[in-house]
Write an enzyme that holds these catalytic residues in place. Sequence first.
Site, PDB file in Angstrom:
ATOM      1  CG  HIS A  73      28.733  13.751   2.961  1.00 51.87           C
ATOM      2  ND1 HIS A  73      29.996  13.967   2.969  1.00 51.87           N
ATOM      3  CD2 HIS A  73      28.645  15.425   4.200  1.00 51.87           C
ATOM      4  CE1 HIS A  73      31.251  14.985   2.809  1.00 51.87           C
ATOM      5  NE2 HIS A  73      30.671  15.971   3.521  1.00 51.87           N
ATOM      6  CB  SER A 117       6.331  -4.527 -10.355  1.00 52.76           C
ATOM      7  OG  SER A 117       5.768  -5.745 -10.496  1.00 52.76           O
ATOM      8  CE  LYS A 144       8.371  -1.787  -5.950  1.00 54.09           C
ATOM      9  NZ  LYS A 144       9.511  -2.323  -7.227  1.00 54.09           N
ATOM     10  CD  GLU A 203      13.463   3.867 -11.172  1.00 54.05           C
ATOM     11  OE1 GLU A 203      13.897   2.869 -10.662  1.00 54.05           O
ATOM     12  OE2 GLU A 203      12.549   3.454 -11.560  1.00 54.05           O
ATOM     13  CE  LYS A 213      23.132  18.829 -40.625  1.00 51.79           C
ATOM     14  NZ  LYS A 213      24.335  18.452 -41.117  1.00 51.79           N
TER      15      LYS A 213
HETATM   16  N1  ARG Z   1      23.833  17.141 -45.766  1.00 57.60           N
HETATM   17  C1  ARG Z   1      25.563  17.918 -45.525  1.00 57.60           C
HETATM   18  C2  ARG Z   1      26.051  18.662 -44.206  1.00 57.60           C
HETATM   19  O1  ARG Z   1      24.932  17.925 -43.139  1.00 57.60           O
HETATM   20  C3  ARG Z   1      25.492  19.331 -46.505  1.00 57.60           C
HETATM   21  C4  ARG Z   1      26.530  19.909 -47.169  1.00 57.60           C
HETATM   22  C5  ARG Z   1      27.322  18.712 -47.961  1.00 57.60           C
HETATM   23  N2  ARG Z   1      28.769  19.661 -48.420  1.00 57.60           N
HETATM   24  C6  ARG Z   1      29.247  19.121 -48.805  1.00 57.60           C
HETATM   25  N3  ARG Z   1      29.939  19.645 -49.568  1.00 57.60           N
HETATM   26  N4  ARG Z   1      29.227  17.618 -49.223  1.00 57.60           N
HETATM   27  O2  ARG Z   1      26.955  18.388 -43.318  1.00 57.60           O
END
Ligand code: ARG
Length: 459
Positions: free
Chosen positions: A158, A279, A285, A292, A327
Amino acid sequence: MATQKTWGGRFSGDTDDRVVRFTESISFDQRLYHEDITASQAHARMLAHVSLLTKDEADLIFAALNDIRGEIERGELEYSLKLEDIHTHIEQALIKRLGDVGRKLHTGRSRNDQVITDVKLWTRSAIDVIDLRLIDLQKSLLGCAQRHHELILPGYTHTQRAQPVLASHYLLAYIEKYQRDRERLADCRKRVNVLSLGTAALAGTSLPIDREFVRQQLGFDSIAANSLDVSSDRDFVVEFVFDLSLIALHLAGWAEEWILWSTTEFNFLELPDAFCTGSSMMPHKKNPDVLELIRGKSARVVASLQQLMLLVKGLPLAYNRDLQEDKEALFDAFDTVSASLELAAALIAGTNFRRDSIAARIEDGHLDATTLMEFFVKQGVPLRTAHEAVGKLIRQCEERKCRLIDLPAAAFDAVKAGVGGDVKNVLGVSNALAAFQSYGSTAPAEVAKQLEAWKKRLC
Ligand code: ARG
């Protein structure tokens, strides 16, 4: 531009420019170029192996793909939104070089199994990078533990002073957490290391491909058994980013602790100048910005995990274009954790514990109270009775503004007759710490064993 599309045959006219911009992924999936080329080379070799290409054709494709890799690495390949993604760019660059031979590469393959194979190859390397960074961080913590082996710190629950702990015990606690992180990554890697290529668009292919051949080329452990599953599977991305999130949370908790410990109020730590900033207004500072930001950036990692979980929620089988959105979250979570780990290891290596300042106040906060209670238990006092009695002794200390060790022997004799003299052996923080003995505790002998074991494991 319609001629360059890999799917233009059934369409008339150009795609709307807004759609081109909305659907592209080249701006971020160009990062997969290396994996895309490696997977395509293995695919080409396999096509020759099953006589869908001649050996010469496969050799031409293999060499041209190496050229394209060089072109990309030299920054010479021009990216165009109209070519959508990295897979199309590389295939088109191949066709530009080889004509009809290049047009054969995509035989028995779809971008759906191609993209997931690329992402798996990328994630496999990413796991290995994070694992190395975790080892570096563990080594840095171990070095710090060895430098401060004997130092006693207050242990907190705590955020209130609780019991004394060796600094080395404290630092080894984080080594354990990062070890579990490493184990989680190793487990995740098993599910990453399953070949997806060869499942084609969703149902497999009527061509006589040899997936085992590709598995061997790309070093996967096994082959995914259900094509429909593969083209929709992003479990491993979610899992990896969960593992990254937990690492980020471990880092954030530690960063918070060290931010506090470097304040004037605590004054436990001297952070390295190179990892702090000043700072613009207040000349005195020295701010712990790196800590952070390690704490703050954990939010991005956990946000990426949320994004990925929401992305896959409610998706029907099999591939859906939604999946392209995986991605950026994956890359950002990796980049953030990778940089945070690297900085954490370096910062720890350059930090000093302010021994004098810690020692000056180590007797504050009754860190020895619990050991005193256990001393009474050893003398046959029932635990609950001992707890109550030590609580009352603490009240006396608070009234007199003194430590337990400053109370008269009579105060202890009142709990258990005849212990007044012996009790001094467990009072005071050093004595209290020396009294620990259980496995996994902060007992100096136990911690020394753990230090030795980690030295063997890590060095
Ligand atoms: N750029 C697409 C992705 O990252 C690749 C796959 C595309 N496939 C499709 N059937 N349009 O998912």
